[in-house]
Design a protein around this motif. Sequence first.
Motif, short mmCIF file in Angstrom:
data_model
loop_
_atom_site.label_atom_id
_atom_site.label_comp_id
_atom_site.label_asym_id
_atom_site.label_seq_id
_atom_site.Cartn_x
_atom_site.Cartn_y
_atom_site.Cartn_z
N LEU B 14 1.00 -1.19 -0.09
CA LEU B 14 0.12 -0.11 0.04
C LEU B 14 0.95 1.33 0.08
O LEU B 14 0.57 2.41 -0.46
CB LEU B 14 -0.81 0.06 1.22
CG LEU B 14 -2.07 -0.87 1.20
CD1 LEU B 14 -3.12 -0.81 2.44
CD2 LEU B 14 -2.83 -0.69 -0.05
N PRO B 18 2.25 4.32 -6.55
CA PRO B 18 1.05 3.35 -7.63
C PRO B 18 1.74 2.65 -8.65
O PRO B 18 1.58 1.61 -9.09
CB PRO B 18 0.12 4.43 -8.22
CG PRO B 18 0.76 5.84 -7.83
CD PRO B 18 1.70 5.61 -6.69
N ARG B 21 3.31 -0.57 -7.52
CA ARG B 21 2.48 -1.24 -6.82
C ARG B 21 2.13 -2.69 -7.50
O ARG B 21 1.93 -3.43 -6.79
CB ARG B 21 1.16 -0.43 -6.33
CG ARG B 21 0.27 -1.43 -5.29
CD ARG B 21 -0.99 -0.67 -5.08
NE ARG B 21 -0.45 0.65 -4.11
CZ ARG B 21 -1.15 1.58 -3.93
NH1 ARG B 21 -2.40 1.52 -4.40
NH2 ARG B 21 -0.68 2.77 -3.69
N ASN B 208 -10.34 -0.66 -17.67
CA ASN B 208 -11.35 -1.41 -16.74
C ASN B 208 -11.73 -2.35 -17.58
O ASN B 208 -12.24 -3.28 -17.04
CB ASN B 208 -12.29 -0.35 -16.43
CG ASN B 208 -11.97 0.47 -15.17
OD1 ASN B 208 -11.71 0.17 -14.09
ND2 ASN B 208 -11.89 1.80 -15.32
N PRO B 211 -8.27 -6.22 -17.89
CA PRO B 211 -7.82 -7.38 -17.40
C PRO B 211 -8.49 -8.52 -18.08
O PRO B 211 -7.87 -9.42 -18.35
CB PRO B 211 -8.49 -7.07 -16.00
CG PRO B 211 -8.21 -5.47 -15.84
CD PRO B 211 -8.69 -5.15 -17.13
N LEU B 288 -3.22 -6.37 -11.39
CA LEU B 288 -3.80 -5.08 -12.23
C LEU B 288 -5.05 -4.61 -11.28
O LEU B 288 -5.61 -3.51 -11.52
CB LEU B 288 -4.23 -5.42 -13.77
CG LEU B 288 -2.90 -5.38 -14.56
CD1 LEU B 288 -3.45 -5.74 -15.79
CD2 LEU B 288 -2.26 -3.98 -14.48
N ASP B 289 -5.58 -5.52 -10.81
CA ASP B 289 -6.82 -5.21 -10.06
C ASP B 289 -6.70 -4.43 -8.84
O ASP B 289 -6.15 -5.09 -7.45
CB ASP B 289 -7.59 -6.35 -9.70
CG ASP B 289 -8.87 -6.05 -9.10
OD1 ASP B 289 -9.23 -4.97 -8.78
OD2 ASP B 289 -9.96 -7.17 -9.25
N PRO B 290 -6.75 -3.19 -8.42
CA PRO B 290 -6.41 -2.33 -7.16
C PRO B 290 -7.19 -2.76 -6.14
O PRO B 290 -7.14 -2.46 -5.03
CB PRO B 290 -6.63 -1.16 -7.69
CG PRO B 290 -7.68 -1.15 -8.82
CD PRO B 290 -7.34 -2.06 -9.59
N ARG B 291 -8.37 -3.58 -6.43
CA ARG B 291 -9.38 -3.91 -5.17
C ARG B 291 -8.83 -4.96 -4.37
O ARG B 291 -9.21 -5.49 -3.28
CB ARG B 291 -10.66 -4.03 -5.72
CG ARG B 291 -11.44 -2.82 -5.77
CD ARG B 291 -12.49 -3.01 -6.93
NE ARG B 291 -12.14 -3.36 -8.10
CZ ARG B 291 -12.83 -3.32 -9.11
NH1 ARG B 291 -13.93 -2.78 -9.25
NH2 ARG B 291 -12.47 -3.81 -10.28
N THR B 293 -5.89 -7.17 -2.60
CA THR B 293 -4.67 -6.75 -2.09
C THR B 293 -4.14 -8.10 -1.62
O THR B 293 -4.62 -9.21 -1.51
CB THR B 293 -4.75 -6.04 -0.75
OG1 THR B 293 -5.91 -6.66 0.14
CG2 THR B 293 -4.91 -4.66 -1.06
#
Lengths: 360, 293
Positions: B14, B18, B21, B208, B211, B288-291, B293
């Motif tokens: 986190l 970015p 990440r 969006n 992915p 690639l999915d920021p949601r 973790t």
Amino acid sequence: MMRETILEAVNLRKHFRSGGGLGRTANTVRAVDGVSLEVHRGETFAIVGESGCGKSTLARLLMRLLDPTEGDVLFDGRSIAGLRGRTLRDLRRDMQFVFQDPFSSLNPRMTVGKLVGEPLETHSPELSARERRAKVAELLGRVGLRPEHAGRYPHEFSGGQRQRIGIARALASGPRLIIGDEPVSALDVSVQAQVINRLHDLKEEFDLTLVIIAHDLAVIRHMSDRVAVMYLGQIVETGPSEQVFANPRHPYTRALLSAVPEPVYGRAHDRMALKGETPSPSAPPDGCRFHTRCPFATEECRKRVPEMREMAPGQGAACHHAEKIAAEHGSPVAVTGSGRSEGAERRFAMYAEAIADRGA
Amino acid sequence: MAHVSDPATADSVLDAKPENRVWKKFRSHRSAMLGVFLVAFFVIIAVAAPILPIQDPTATSWSAVRAAPSAAHPFGTDEIGRDVLSRLIWGAQASLMAGVVSVAIALCFGVPLGIAAGYFGGWTDTVISRCTEALLAAPFLILAIALAAFLGPSLGNAMIAIGLSATPIFIRLTRGQVIAVAAEDYVESAHAIGLPTRKILTRYIFPNVLPPVLVQATLTVATAIIAEASLSFLGLGQQPPAPSWGSMLNTAKNFLNQAPWMALWPGIAIFLVVLGFNLLGDGLRDALDPRET
């Protein structure tokens, strides 16, 4: 009170076609069906109504996120219908939108800094990257976030924080009018108060006009100057908030107010329960749209569409029998100042606390 | 502010910038790293083929026809005595190229057309979608064979043929994703701030929809490698005597009883490289999915 009109809707209609196809007739949903309203510069104008009455569609029409089927919207006296290119961009700068759901209204693949900086990039391309970053940091500060939050992604924030990111994004272009489509209904009550107070302060600070769509009457009463009540795609009553809340003229407004659990009265009152379901906006009833559920409905209501009539200075209602009902039943919510329910007291205290909190 | 919670996270993911990440998350993804390793292994082998100390992949030897693995030929020899190991290494070039280049072609055509169809709708969508359906009506391989035959036999034309045959899948997938994404509030918010269409497409729609398209792309690399093998078998892909895994495998099937090693090694190679691409794609999607973790 300034009376200059900033935003005006003239007989707006939006009909959606649904279904249809081979051998089937299409359904026309009359989401907004003949709405006229005026928003004055510097005021907070609220539009209330239950789910499905066309509030959100109306908000999108006012923003020109949707094109009306009929009617027109005037911003600063100029029609927004035919705008394109540069003039449309100017409108987008002057009029901004705060979305209902802070969880779906921020692009998950952009950082907060980019999200808030994007309107600046679009409307003030002369700013250097550094100036833009400084402006973003300032905007984040204004909504109660920290500049270092700029590097994070929306999913790392709580609902209230996200909604404030949405507000910062709406403020970035320097708008004169902000339309909020139920800006707090997706948030916890305590966070609602906070966001609402924040919006209210920003309104003073940036000299904004606010149009707030809501279904929570406590929220409306707390922050709006004038209110319009919507039912099945039409406005049934409009006027100064205090006046409408204290002395509603339309039976639907009475019903809405009597359905609120907390307000002003602690003693028993005759709660006006409505019969039946809201009719489908694809087949609205003839005559007065409310007659299928109105306890006062007469033969006339079934046949003749009521006009919006002035009931008191600034207050209008579209009901054939408004005067008679008021005479026979009085005000459903006698404002006596005292006698607030315990829940209401708690809620008002929370608002006050949030204000004090912010001042500290 | 009491309610501005401070997520005091000491999380290395986190706290990263970015752009770092995605990479950090990808690096910590074990199966993705295995995929990277597998793909990298074959890429290095393919690139290094000319300088590796191996035999000429086209040199025949009548004294060692279908010879079992030995010190001289660790992976054995084929039906005219060519060294299987060196053919495998040189064949990696053709197979990987065929897989990657043809998918790149399919993406180049498929994604923009899919975005146009999904975002603009109306006539644009009708024209693009009907053409896509017409192409999808023909089976993938038949279409590739017809195109390759039309273009003429060569590895390059085989890649074009496979790429064009795979395009409709990407058009359809992208179009569907775009329709879903375009209905999101955040796309409406982009309209509300007056963002130009070009930027809405590149910043809001494209990232969006990417992915699932990427995941499909890695799967299609695998399909394309197999399609190249099929075309080579028919003489429409890699031209003999130059090796490719597909043509090796297809020759080997005639000698499964006598010389199983001829089929075994190219089969394992195809399996590993396809697995590698799939793991890579999965890892990429997660990173690639920021949601997540």
